[in-house]
Scaffold this motif. Structure first.
Motif, short mmCIF file in Angstrom:
data_model
loop_
_atom_site.label_atom_id
_atom_site.label_comp_id
_atom_site.label_asym_id
_atom_site.label_seq_id
_atom_site.Cartn_x
_atom_site.Cartn_y
_atom_site.Cartn_z
N GLY A 1 38.53 36.70 56.41
CA GLY A 1 39.09 36.99 55.10
C GLY A 1 40.18 35.98 54.80
N HIS A 2 40.88 36.19 53.72
CA HIS A 2 42.01 35.33 53.38
C HIS A 2 43.16 36.20 52.89
N HIS A 3 44.37 35.65 52.99
CA HIS A 3 45.58 36.40 52.71
C HIS A 3 45.86 36.54 51.21
N GLU B 1 38.37 44.02 43.37
CA GLU B 1 38.97 42.70 43.52
C GLU B 1 40.47 42.78 43.26
N ILE B 2 41.25 42.10 44.10
CA ILE B 2 42.71 42.09 43.95
C ILE B 2 43.06 41.27 42.71
N MET C 1 51.44 42.03 52.84
CA MET C 1 50.20 41.27 52.98
C MET C 1 49.01 42.21 52.80
N LEU C 2 47.93 41.67 52.23
CA LEU C 2 46.67 42.39 52.11
C LEU C 2 45.56 41.37 52.31
N LEU C 3 44.73 41.58 53.32
CA LEU C 3 43.62 40.67 53.59
C LEU C 3 42.42 41.08 52.74
N ALA C 4 41.66 40.09 52.30
CA ALA C 4 40.47 40.40 51.49
C ALA C 4 39.34 39.45 51.86
N ASP C 5 38.13 39.84 51.47
CA ASP C 5 36.93 39.05 51.79
C ASP C 5 36.78 37.87 50.84
N GLU C 6 35.63 37.22 50.91
CA GLU C 6 35.39 36.01 50.12
C GLU C 6 35.44 36.27 48.62
#
Length: 144
Positions: free
Chosen positions: A73-75, A89-90, A119-124
Motif C-alpha cells: 500500500g502507500h501512506h 477512496e480516501i 497515518m492511514l495506509l491504502a491500496d493502489e
C-alpha cells in the motif's frame, strides 16, 4: 422528462452504485500483524515552521498508487481531521495528504498552533485495507 431518459438515468445510477459496492467488496488484505506508525515527530513534539514527517510500516510493503501488488500500500497522512469512511477512496485535500509515489517521509508546512497527525495506509486505489491500517493519532505544536 421522458420515460426513456428517466430509465436511462436510473440505469446509470444503478451501474455507479454497483461499481461502488464492488469496490467496497474488493478491499485488499494485509498481514494480520502489519502496523503503520509515525516515526517522527513523536506525540507531543514542539516543532518549528516546516518539519519532516517520517512514516513507517512493518510486516507489509510500500508500492506506488496504481501498482497492484499483494500485501502493499502507500501512506496517507491525515492532518487535523478524523478518519474518513474506511470502505471508500480516501479524499485528496489539505487534510488528507496522499503519498502515492511510495514516499515514506515528507516536509509539512503547517501554521503555528496545535495540530493532529495520523497515518492511514491504502491500496493502489487509495482505499484502506481490510482491516484498515492506521496509526495512533498524535498531536504536535508548531511554533514560528
Amino acid at each position: 422528462m421522458t420515460r426513456a431518459k428517466l430509465l436511462a438515468g436510473l440505469a446509470a445510477a444503478l451501474l455507479v452504485a454497483g461499481a461502488a459496492a464492488e469496490a467496497q467488496q474488493q478491499r485488499r488484505p494485509m498481514p494480520e500483524n502489519a502496523r503503520v506508525y509515525i516515526i517522527w515527530p513523536p506525540d507531543g513534539a514542539v516543532v518549528r515552521g516546516g518539519f519532516w514527517v517520517r512514516m513507517g510500516l512493518s510486516e507489509g510493503g510500500i508500492a506506488p498508487a496504481g501498482v497492484d501488488k499483494a500485501l502493499t500500500g502507500h501512506h496517507h497522512l491525515l492532518v487535523d481531521t478524523d478518519l474518513p469512511p474506511l470502505d471508500r477512496e480516501i479524499p485528496n485535500d489539505r487534510n488528507h495528504l496522499h503519498f502515492g509515489l511510495g514516499q515514506t517521509e515528507a516536509r509539512l508546512d503547517l501554521p503555528p498552533g496545535k495540530h493532529t497527525l495520523q497515518m492511514l495506509l491504502a491500496d493502489e486505489n487509495h482505499v484502506p485495507h481490510d482491516p484498515p491500517l492506521m496509526s495512533k493519532k498524535i498531536t504536535v505544536t508548531v511554533v514560528p
